[in-house]
Design a protein around this motif. Structure first.
Motif, PDB file in Angstrom:
ATOM      1  N   LEU A  14      -3.349  -3.479  -6.876  1.00 53.04           N
ATOM      2  CA  LEU A  14      -2.673  -4.060  -5.718  1.00 53.04           C
ATOM      3  C   LEU A  14      -2.418  -5.559  -5.897  1.00 53.04           C
ATOM      4  N   GLN A  70       0.829  -1.207   0.000  1.00 51.38           N
ATOM      5  CA  GLN A  70       0.000   0.000   0.000  1.00 51.38           C
ATOM      6  C   GLN A  70       0.866   1.260   0.000  1.00 51.38           C
ATOM      7  N   THR A  71       1.982   1.226   0.745  1.00 52.36           N
ATOM      8  CA  THR A  71       2.887   2.384   0.775  1.00 52.36           C
ATOM      9  C   THR A  71       3.506   2.607  -0.589  1.00 52.36           C
ATOM     10  N   ALA A  89       0.917   4.243  -2.781  1.00 52.63           N
ATOM     11  CA  ALA A  89       0.639   5.628  -2.415  1.00 52.63           C
ATOM     12  C   ALA A  89       1.757   6.552  -2.885  1.00 52.63           C
TER      13      ALA A  89
END
Length: 141
Positions: A60, A46-47, A50
């Motif tokens: 994802l 997720q990082t 982002a």
């Protein structure tokens, strides 16, 4: 007349040097793919998404799949019986990464590194092609 032949020691030394170079490349690239490339895609996907500044959005699930493929390929490079298959798989993976960089992300300059890696992996797969026969013999027992 006598024929001049190369000493057997020279051929053996050349084969040993090639084997050492291949194992060095396999270990370094295997560790790179496990620790620096595939690992972060599995630990913090997720990082990564982002902080992504590329014009191509990667889902994802695809990012995690690529991470698993890279980690599995990196581990496979360091296992003698799996080295040729892992190198072949990583060659295809890095070739696809180069195509993504060049055509989808419209950054052809970023495709050079994956193309070089793809060529190196193809060479490793070619040199370790005997391990495929060994793996086949092991699995057919």
């Amino acid at each position: 007349m006598t024929a001049i032949t190369a000493p057997a020691q020279t051929v053996t030394t050349s084969a040993k040097i090639r084997n050492r170079v291949l194992w060095t490349l396999q270990i370094v690239l295997g560790l790179f793919f496990v620790i620096a490339s595939g690992g972060p895609k599995l630990v913090i996907p997720q990082t990564l998404m982002a902080n992504e500044s590329a014009p191509v959005a990667i889902p994802l699930a695809l990012l995690v799949f690529i991470g698993v493929a890279e980690v599995a390929g990196g581990i496979g490079l360091m296992v003698p019986k799996l080295s040729a298959l892992a190198a072949g798989g990583l060659s295809v993976l890095t070739l696809l990464a180069a195509g993504t960089q060049a055509f989808l992300a419209d950054m052809p300059g970023m495709a050079i590194f994956p193309l070089v890696l793809s060529a190196i992996f193809a060479w490793i797969a070619y040199e370790r092609r005997d391990s495929i026969a060994a793996l086949r013999a092991t699995l057919s027992r």
